[in-house]
Design a protein around this motif. Structure first.
Motif, mmCIF file in Angstrom:
data_model
loop_
_atom_site.group_PDB
_atom_site.id
_atom_site.type_symbol
_atom_site.label_atom_id
_atom_site.label_comp_id
_atom_site.label_asym_id
_atom_site.label_seq_id
_atom_site.Cartn_x
_atom_site.Cartn_y
_atom_site.Cartn_z
ATOM 1 N N UNK A 83 -2.064 -18.468 -52.907
ATOM 2 C CA UNK A 83 -0.919 -18.393 -53.826
ATOM 3 C C UNK A 83 -0.510 -16.950 -54.084
ATOM 4 N N UNK A 84 -1.476 -16.078 -54.244
ATOM 5 C CA UNK A 84 -1.151 -14.657 -54.479
ATOM 6 C C UNK A 84 -0.537 -14.018 -53.238
ATOM 7 N N UNK A 85 -0.994 -14.442 -52.069
ATOM 8 C CA UNK A 85 -0.414 -13.913 -50.831
ATOM 9 C C UNK A 85 1.039 -14.342 -50.697
ATOM 10 N N UNK A 86 1.328 -15.597 -51.012
ATOM 11 C CA UNK A 86 2.715 -16.071 -50.950
ATOM 12 C C UNK A 86 3.585 -15.283 -51.927
ATOM 13 N N UNK A 87 3.054 -14.988 -53.092
ATOM 14 C CA UNK A 87 3.815 -14.199 -54.065
ATOM 15 C C UNK A 87 4.160 -12.826 -53.483
ATOM 16 N N UNK A 88 3.193 -12.201 -52.813
ATOM 17 C CA UNK A 88 3.438 -10.903 -52.185
ATOM 18 C C UNK A 88 4.475 -11.018 -51.067
ATOM 19 N N UNK A 89 4.377 -12.083 -50.283
ATOM 20 C CA UNK A 89 5.320 -12.289 -49.185
ATOM 21 C C UNK A 89 6.742 -12.493 -49.709
ATOM 22 N N UNK A 90 6.870 -13.271 -50.772
ATOM 23 C CA UNK A 90 8.188 -13.511 -51.344
ATOM 24 C C UNK A 90 8.795 -12.213 -51.869
ATOM 25 N N UNK A 91 7.980 -11.411 -52.539
ATOM 26 C CA UNK A 91 8.480 -10.138 -53.064
ATOM 27 C C UNK A 91 8.902 -9.208 -51.932
ATOM 28 N N UNK A 92 8.117 -9.183 -50.862
ATOM 29 C CA UNK A 92 8.439 -8.328 -49.715
ATOM 30 C C UNK A 92 9.698 -8.828 -49.007
ATOM 31 N N UNK A 93 9.793 -10.143 -48.813
ATOM 32 C CA UNK A 93 10.945 -10.701 -48.105
ATOM 33 C C UNK A 93 12.233 -10.496 -48.891
ATOM 34 N N UNK A 94 12.135 -10.538 -50.220
ATOM 35 C CA UNK A 94 13.315 -10.357 -51.067
ATOM 36 C C UNK A 94 13.495 -8.903 -51.469
ATOM 37 N N UNK A 95 12.708 -8.006 -50.861
ATOM 38 C CA UNK A 95 12.792 -6.571 -51.122
ATOM 39 C C UNK A 95 12.620 -6.270 -52.607
ATOM 40 N N UNK A 143 13.309 -7.925 -55.229
ATOM 41 C CA UNK A 143 14.210 -8.590 -56.166
ATOM 42 C C UNK A 143 13.814 -10.057 -56.277
ATOM 43 N N UNK A 144 12.675 -10.278 -56.923
ATOM 44 C CA UNK A 144 12.143 -11.640 -56.910
ATOM 45 C C UNK A 144 11.382 -11.950 -58.184
ATOM 46 N N UNK A 145 11.694 -13.056 -58.782
ATOM 47 C CA UNK A 145 10.935 -13.555 -59.925
ATOM 48 C C UNK A 145 10.538 -14.979 -59.563
ATOM 49 N N UNK A 146 9.500 -15.112 -58.747
ATOM 50 C CA UNK A 146 9.178 -16.416 -58.171
ATOM 51 C C UNK A 146 8.471 -17.306 -59.183
ATOM 52 N N UNK A 147 8.728 -18.580 -59.080
ATOM 53 C CA UNK A 147 8.113 -19.565 -59.961
ATOM 54 C C UNK A 147 6.978 -20.261 -59.242
ATOM 55 N N UNK A 148 6.192 -21.006 -60.004
ATOM 56 C CA UNK A 148 5.099 -21.780 -59.416
ATOM 57 C C UNK A 148 5.642 -22.821 -58.436
ATOM 58 N N UNK A 149 6.842 -23.335 -58.708
ATOM 59 C CA UNK A 149 7.446 -24.326 -57.801
ATOM 60 C C UNK A 149 7.764 -23.700 -56.449
ATOM 61 N N UNK A 150 8.280 -22.478 -56.460
ATOM 62 C CA UNK A 150 8.589 -21.801 -55.195
ATOM 63 C C UNK A 150 7.319 -21.558 -54.390
ATOM 64 N N UNK A 151 6.295 -21.070 -55.078
ATOM 65 C CA UNK A 151 5.030 -20.784 -54.385
ATOM 66 C C UNK A 151 4.432 -22.070 -53.830
ATOM 67 N N UNK A 152 4.454 -23.138 -54.622
ATOM 68 C CA UNK A 152 3.913 -24.415 -54.168
ATOM 69 C C UNK A 152 4.654 -24.963 -52.966
ATOM 70 N N UNK A 153 5.978 -24.793 -52.940
ATOM 71 C CA UNK A 153 6.764 -25.290 -51.810
ATOM 72 C C UNK A 153 6.408 -24.550 -50.526
ATOM 73 N N UNK A 154 6.210 -23.233 -50.621
ATOM 74 C CA UNK A 154 5.853 -22.458 -49.429
ATOM 75 C C UNK A 154 4.441 -22.800 -48.972
ATOM 76 N N UNK A 155 3.517 -23.014 -49.911
ATOM 77 C CA UNK A 155 2.158 -23.410 -49.540
ATOM 78 C C UNK A 155 2.166 -24.754 -48.819
ATOM 79 N N UNK A 156 2.970 -25.689 -49.305
ATOM 80 C CA UNK A 156 3.071 -26.990 -48.641
ATOM 81 C C UNK A 156 3.626 -26.839 -47.233
ATOM 82 N N UNK A 157 4.541 -25.899 -47.062
ATOM 83 C CA UNK A 157 5.101 -25.623 -45.744
ATOM 84 C C UNK A 157 4.001 -25.184 -44.776
ATOM 85 N N UNK A 158 3.097 -24.321 -45.274
ATOM 86 C CA UNK A 158 2.005 -23.816 -44.425
ATOM 87 C C UNK A 158 0.996 -24.914 -44.096
ATOM 88 N N UNK A 159 0.751 -25.800 -45.041
ATOM 89 C CA UNK A 159 -0.297 -26.807 -44.875
ATOM 90 C C UNK A 159 0.211 -28.084 -44.215
#
Length: 417
Positions: free
Chosen positions: A249-261, A263-279
């Protein structure tokens, strides 16, 4: 927090905490202190009183004074944000810009142990995970908070001993603000139930922070597997799927921040959706995210992209000779005049070609074998007529079609490079 010789910008509201901090810093001979006061224009004449008080005290003690001011209520309306949130953003923006302008080494704020405990409780009420339970950071960028383990009682004792005046902010008594309700109602109740609650909570915060920093370091190690491919950010999906959930979850948060340069205030829902994508099992699944960002699976990779999806090939009849496909790196070369039924189009259900080894394969299976992402497949041109596929990019001609020698779809040099 205060290296000898440093210039310290002290945030001063005029209240007990900030006046204690300003006086305490001003007594040090190894640093230079500058005061900064921000007027939120929320309390009418009382705001002017606070400014005059802080300015006067600084003049009496030969401390440089700087003022920032903003109509917070109007700005909150423009931003469609809460007043407390807007006030904090404007105040910290003023302090950060002033620190750069004055070449200050540190920005000191007077958050005390009670503030730290209140922050943790407010995050807990909102359902925060471990990062929100680590309290206010003692040091971040130029910001330092030396009073985080100091109680309000100790601050008031200091003020009395040194005869340092202060002013009271009437809004601190207004329980319409969440923090004030926590301060005036929740914290006293918890102290009544468990005397010493604030002290023990503040003692636990450094231990929670140490846990968070360790998990964050593991996430940073995993994050380093990410690579840039043009504007896209790519990382093996299995690396995240197989990581322990707190690290993933922390890695996804870092990835989202990097991808959005950033400009990111990610929610638990966003992180969960990306984790589900990976799994998940789908090799071409995707998740639409804010800031026009898309996370998608390209077989074994997780990709974050801002790029729009390629448009499907718009069906047309090619002319004899060379016909470039507008907006693409494909060119159709027709050796004879077009015949009835001939068209250039995207793939269709049931399309298939015969390979050089004589086996017939559907275009769908060929795309899967080549690991071409599903989002890209409709952008590959296909030449076909009533007898089926004649030529399919990027696989080549269909020798089973009687006219396969009459047409080619060529990938231009720019695309190949």
């Amino acid at each position: 927090m205060f290296p000898p010789g440093s210039k310290v910008l002290c945030a001063v509201s005029g209240g007990a905490d900030s006046m204690c901090l300003l006086h305490w810093l001003s007594r040090r001979e190894d640093i230079t202190v500058v005061a900064a006061h921000f007027d939120h224009q929320l309390r009418g004449e009382e705001s002017g009183r606070d400014e005059r008080f802080v300015r006067s005290w600084c003049e009496q003690h030969a401390i440089p004074f700087h003022l920032g001011t903003w109509d917070v209520r109007a700005e909150a309306g423009r931003r469609k944000m809460g007043i407390e949130e807007t006030a904090r953003a404007l105040r910290y923006g003023f302090l950060s810009q002033l620190a750069v302008q004055l070449q200050a080494d540190r920005i000191a704020t007077a958050h005390n142990a009670g503030d730290n405990a209140e922050t943790v409780l407010m995050h807990l009420l909102r359902g925060s995970a471990l990062p929100g339970l680590t309290g206010i950071e003692p040091v971040r960028w130029k910001y330092v908070r030396p009073f985080l383990t100091t109680s309000r009682e100790e601050i008031e004792t200091y003020l009395a001993q040194h005869r340092v005046p202060h002013v009271e902010d009437s809004s601190n008594a207004d329980d319409s603000y969440t923090r004030n309700r926590v301060r005036h109602q929740l914290v006293p109740l918890l102290e009544e139930m468990n005397p010493g609650f604030v002290r023990r909570l503040c003692a636990a915060i450094p231990r929670l922070r140490a846990d968070e920093e360790y998990l964050g370091a593991l996430a940073q190690d995993l994050f380093r597997l990410a690579q840039r491919q043009g504007e896209d950010l790519t990382i093996p999906a299995a690396a995240i799927a197989q990581a322990p959930p707190p690290v993933a979850a922390r890695t996804v948060r870092l990835l989202l921040a990097e991808a959005a340069e950033g400009d990111w205030d990610c929610s638990a829902a966003h992180i969960g959706a990306v984790l589900s994508l990976c799994r998940g099992d789908s090799p071409s699944a995707r998740v639409s995210l804010p800031h026009q960002l898309t996370a998608l699976r390209e077989y074994g990779d997780l990709v974050f992209t801002h790029s729009p999806h390629p448009e499907p090939v718009e069906e047309f009849v090619p002319r004899e000779g060379d016909t470039p496909l507008p907006g693409t790196d494909w060119l159709v070369r027709l050796a004879v005049p077009p015949w009835p039924g001939l068209a250039i189009r995207s793939r269709q259900t049931g399309d298939e070609i015969t390979l050089s080894n004589g086996h017939r394969r559907s275009l769908k299976k060929l795309f899967i074998d080549r690991k071409i992402p599903k989002a890209l497949r409709d952008s590959f041109p296909v030449a076909a007529d009533g007898d089926g596929v004649i030529f399919a990019a990027p696989f080549g001609p269909n020798p089973a079609h009687p006219r396969y020698r009459d047409i080619q779809i060529i990938e231009t040099r720019e695309r190949m490079e």
